[in-house]
Enzyme design. Sequence first.
Site, PDB file in Angstrom:
ATOM      1  N   HIS A 236       0.870  -1.181   0.000  1.00 60.01           N
ATOM      2  CA  HIS A 236       0.000   0.000   0.000  1.00 60.01           C
ATOM      3  C   HIS A 236       0.902   1.225   0.000  1.00 60.01           C
ATOM      4  O   HIS A 236       1.873   1.287   0.760  1.00 60.01           O
ATOM      5  CB  HIS A 236      -0.868  -0.026   1.260  1.00 60.01           C
ATOM      6  CG  HIS A 236      -2.004   0.949   1.222  1.00 60.01           C
ATOM      7  ND1 HIS A 236      -1.808   2.308   1.292  1.00 60.01           N
ATOM      8  CD2 HIS A 236      -3.342   0.765   1.143  1.00 60.01           C
ATOM      9  CE1 HIS A 236      -2.984   2.915   1.252  1.00 60.01           C
ATOM     10  NE2 HIS A 236      -3.932   2.000   1.151  1.00 60.01           N
ATOM     11  N   ARG A 256      -6.695  10.356   0.115  1.00 60.73           N
ATOM     12  CA  ARG A 256      -6.540  10.823  -1.272  1.00 60.73           C
ATOM     13  C   ARG A 256      -7.898  10.951  -1.947  1.00 60.73           C
ATOM     14  O   ARG A 256      -8.120  11.839  -2.760  1.00 60.73           O
ATOM     15  CB  ARG A 256      -5.617   9.868  -2.033  1.00 60.73           C
ATOM     16  CG  ARG A 256      -4.157  10.050  -1.637  1.00 60.73           C
ATOM     17  CD  ARG A 256      -3.268   8.967  -2.195  1.00 60.73           C
ATOM     18  NE  ARG A 256      -3.374   7.725  -1.437  1.00 60.73           N
ATOM     19  CZ  ARG A 256      -3.328   6.504  -1.947  1.00 60.73           C
ATOM     20  NH1 ARG A 256      -3.198   6.344  -3.247  1.00 60.73           N
ATOM     21  NH2 ARG A 256      -3.418   5.450  -1.180  1.00 60.73           N
TER      22      ARG A 256
END
Length: 605
Positions: A236, A256
């Site tokens: 990740h 995000r």
Amino acid sequence: MATYATYSYDVLVIGAGGAGLRAVIEAADAGVSVGLICKSLLGKAHTVMAEGGMAAAMAHNDDRDSWKVHFADTMRGGQYINNWRMAELHAKEAPDRVRELEGWGAVFDRTPDGRINQRNFGGHRYPRLAHVGDRTGLELIRTLQDHAVYKGMTVHMEHTVIELILDNGRAAGVVAYDRERGRFHVFQAKAIVLATGGLGRAYRITSNSWEGTGDGHALAYRAGAELIDMEFIQFHPTGMVWPPSVRGILVTEGVRGEGGVLKNSEGRRFMFDDIPDNYKPQTASDAEEGWRYTQGDKSARRPPELLTRDHVARCINREVKAGRGSPHGGVFLDIAWIKEKIKDSEGHIKRKLPSMYHQFKELADLDITSEAMEVGPTTHYVMGGIRVDADTQMSTIPGLFAAGECASGINGANRLGGNSLSDLIVFGKRAGEYAARWSRENGAARVDESTVQKAIADSLAPFERGESGENPYKVQSDLQDTMQALVGIVRTESEMQEALRRIQQFKARAARVGVSGHREYHAGWHTALDLRNLLTVSEAVTRSAIERKESRGGHFREDYPDKVADFGAVNIMVKQGRGDELQLSRVPLPPMPDPLKQVIEEQKS
Ligand SMILES: Cc1cc2nc3c(=O)[nH]c(=O)nc-3n(C[C@H](O)[C@H](O)[C@H](O)COP(=O)(O)OP(=O)(O)OC[C@H]3O[C@@H](n4cnc5c(N)ncnc54)[C@H](O)[C@@H]3O)c2cc1C
């Protein structure tokens, strides 16, 4: 002769994460007796940590979404080596499974008109993640657990399964010990569902909980099941990097999705510098368009920070290696900048990302509403796992089923964020349903006493060696360092061969580990037993990664940086050979039906 307690169930589920609990509900609903075994307390499985949400094409926030778009996104993300049937079932069934959760009491975040709210996530074309702030896993576990208790099951908490027993080639039962007292328990079952989660603990830096030691993968492998896609580990892109004690803890992609941007030490949004060709048509051309996308503007395309995880992780890695990283070896993730766009940005961030706010405040003394975070890649998820039939989730061993992270197929070379939680409920349900059906159609199998005694004796061997044996923590720690350094985000043949050489040494050392004292809550003994599994999965990952001489999804080879067509037509499969050696082969992908091919073509623009 060792003594033990015995139990018998029609269906035995191993693992109380989302997949295991959903399997329990379905099997119990079919009217068979169900036992559930888990290493931790009920409600504490790794799934509880999930943050961002579960992907389901309900089209609440964008009516252009549909199962077809979700299917195409999943296949593109997986670089087309996914099991297309699993991707199809997942895309079609996820919306019903989410609505079902709502009916069972899950309280999702809402759109202004009162429907389940869906957020943006990497690789998903439209906002698709049903969520509960950034604590979706907690709500999922709470809901499933309540419903499973209501449906009826017997739970064996804080029990670790150490051996899977077969009878004439079919699943028959397991040997386990309880972690509190160290006593042995033997479970006989007509059908067994493995739902044991991932293997992130094979690496030094990971977002995974202590349970993620690849037990289900290793148990199935030792019993003769096939594993596929083990080379594909998901790193990740955004884990915490500072302070050292919290390195690896996840920073959800939701940051995000809500407008957070990645910057290097020069203040540059480096993700705009490297957009893969197959994602260019769907990616924003400038920062303004990216921002509008995160705020729900349907005419805008997604910002490059929401490209797939494999790509974003490699871009971060590149910035750090080029000397443009943050002070502690990551890059900057900035959500505070949205104060330029939103009036009460502080309240907005706290509302949308409450756990992230608290995580950084408590663990790093940093206020994400006013400062940028430092983030870097962390080992997060394994795409590879037990090979299963797409519809029934039965492995290549009759009567042995697998679901969730320990199973493989749906994700191909790379999982899209949010596709795991929906995978758990879609395929957990299927595993429970077909395991119950199998248990009805097949009588009880016999658990062989000598196999039980051998499993118990092997597990107690570290006590016989006592303090003169190797320290299990030290072997585990050396293995984690090796996997992190030599089989990580960027791989080469020579480094992986070196990893293999060391794994052989670790195996020899693991065979000599010793512990002393009582069996009661003995963490050293537990580590000694976990080691066997960690070594099995580490070898499977490394050998599969050496075999795949190309770069695809989560597997990036510096010595073979491009995709190779031949590898795009196969999965790498590993299986235990007769002499206990690992056998490796390439399994051709089944041909995709024309209507699904057409769906993919239609969604390419
Ligand atoms: C921090 C974090 C955030 C995430 N956020 C998201 C997200 O927003 N959306 C998403 O889709 N995915 C997310 N993921 C991934 C997702 O959470 C996992 O892939 C998923 O929860 C795995 O569920 P599972 O049911 O397969 O197994 P788990 O939840 O890992 O449960 C495994 C169970 O098996 C038991 N077990 C293991 N070994 C044994 C054994 N030997 N004997 C007995 N029991 C055993 C464990 O005790 C546990 O009960 C996230 C992951 C992390 C780490």
